[in-house]
Design an enzyme around this catalytic site. Sequence first.
Site, PDB file in Angstrom:
ATOM      1  N   SER A 261       0.841  -1.194   0.000  1.00 47.64           N
ATOM      2  CA  SER A 261       0.000   0.000   0.000  1.00 47.64           C
ATOM      3  C   SER A 261       0.878   1.247   0.000  1.00 47.64           C
ATOM      4  CB  SER A 261      -0.887   0.008   1.241  1.00 47.64           C
ATOM      5  OG  SER A 261      -0.102   0.296   2.382  1.00 47.64           O
ATOM      6  N   LYS A 262       0.228   2.357  -0.255  1.00 53.23           N
ATOM      7  CA  LYS A 262       0.951   3.625  -0.262  1.00 53.23           C
ATOM      8  C   LYS A 262       1.553   3.890   1.124  1.00 53.23           C
ATOM      9  CE  LYS A 262       0.007   8.542  -0.986  1.00 53.23           C
ATOM     10  NZ  LYS A 262       1.199   8.928  -0.281  1.00 53.23           N
TER      11      LYS A 262
END
Length: 518
Positions: A261-262
């Site tokens: 994920s970011k």
Amino acid sequence: MDRKVRVRFAPSPTGPLHIGGVRTALYNYLFAKQNNGEFIFRIEDTDSTRFVPGAEEYIIESFKWLGIKFDEGVGIGGEYGPYRQSERKDIYKKYVQQLLDAGKAYYAFDTPQELDAKRAEIENFQYDAHTRSQMRNSLTLPKEEVDKLISEGAQYVVRFKIEPGIDVHVNDIIRGDVNINSSILDDKVLYKSADGLPTYHLANIVDDHLMKVSHVIRGEEWLPSAPLHVLLYEAFGWQDTMPQFAHLPLLLKPVGNGKLSKRDGDKLGFPVFPLEWHDPKSGEVSSGYREKGYQPEAVVNFLALLGWNPGNDQEILSMDELIQLFNLSKCSKNGARFDYVKGIWFNHQYLLKKPAAEWVPEFDHILKAEGIESTPEKEAQVVEMMKMKVIEYQDNLGNKKKRNISFVSDLWPLTKFFFQAPQTYDKDDKFVKKNWKETTAMEMDELAGVLSAIDDFTIDNIKEMVEAWVEARDIKPWNAWRVCLVGTGQGPDMYELAAFLGKEETIRRMDNAIKALK
Ligand code: GLU
């Protein structure tokens, strides 16, 4: 059946392209090139609520930077256009009608409130063969009422009528036969009268069919939609030209469980987007591989090996080699851990392949920002002297680490002294303390005298004169000399450094050090 290989990358312009999407596009590209096929770029923008301005341009620029080229599509053209789904409204209408006429889809008039009420009433409510009879749709309402509602402009959706109890087989190149029962599927919305647009599922299938797509290569997150897609192909009678599916493995977090994920990137300090992204709404800036100083070839090579490898230990592979060696059926089913440290290593490898002159523009930019004017020749010399050094750094978790020079920006902290004389000499610096003795000032003074007698201040001449002096005096002046020119215990070979600085600057720095460290 032998068909021309035609694959597509079909992003929705809902924001910056995630690095996993880049890997998907890359695998499509490699597969297309390897098979002399065609690679299509389609924009799936039928969900206007999720549209983000600038996203399409961002995606196009990303692939330009990475060297991934499309043969047809948005911005290029081609015989199957338009390639932006929002421009294909009328095409989809015809196909929605075809399913309605064949009894394979139906109108549904349930309002959001009615649907909510049902959800409250029935646990895990799903609009399907069991529940559709309790709803307001063209299967339960008299035909006259349906016609009336439509002619009065009532809002409706068209739903796919899924027959329960059917075994649906998705033949996946990577995963083999994926088999599910149609009873678990809901009657997906295919079209909404509110905006006159189809949903992703319908537009995706119709376009893949019309654009003669032979293989659908996409991320694992789309696997749950695949059975529905198979049923749609069958409902249209297109099963003979249905594309072959290949669902690529997920990219996983560098540490821990779950998908990348970011937030992982923010926490550990690596980008999850190819280019820097400026969010038009929040103004938030997310870092990109390009702006961080990655070589596009390194990013391509790194991504290519997340989910596939050539079966030996070869790691450095050019685009051409990847095209030759890539094997879709040998892709892994299991998620690929996103080892961003390996990405840095790839960048080191690709950066070193470049001649010093190619480092110069970026290096010069960094120097200018530090207020330093130099020449390309001098800067290239510094690159040459320093590119094999190791840097120490602190990672985002606060651990002290070492690594090879992997970015042009790594050079600056290591190379300051080439361009700026040490401002102060720190008597407490460990290296200075250890190497500056009682007799050092005198020795440095003598060495300065030796140097000043050299006319042509080249590496060889300096070496010859200094070594003769060292032998005659039987001393080891190197570290103290380094203190004079650098201020501490860093830097290249002393002869190289002195020649780079020139006679005047070398002697000036020695005089300064002698005064300061007395
Ligand atoms: N529009 C989908 C996406 O955003 C495409 C999925 C597919 O390739 O079928 O990724």
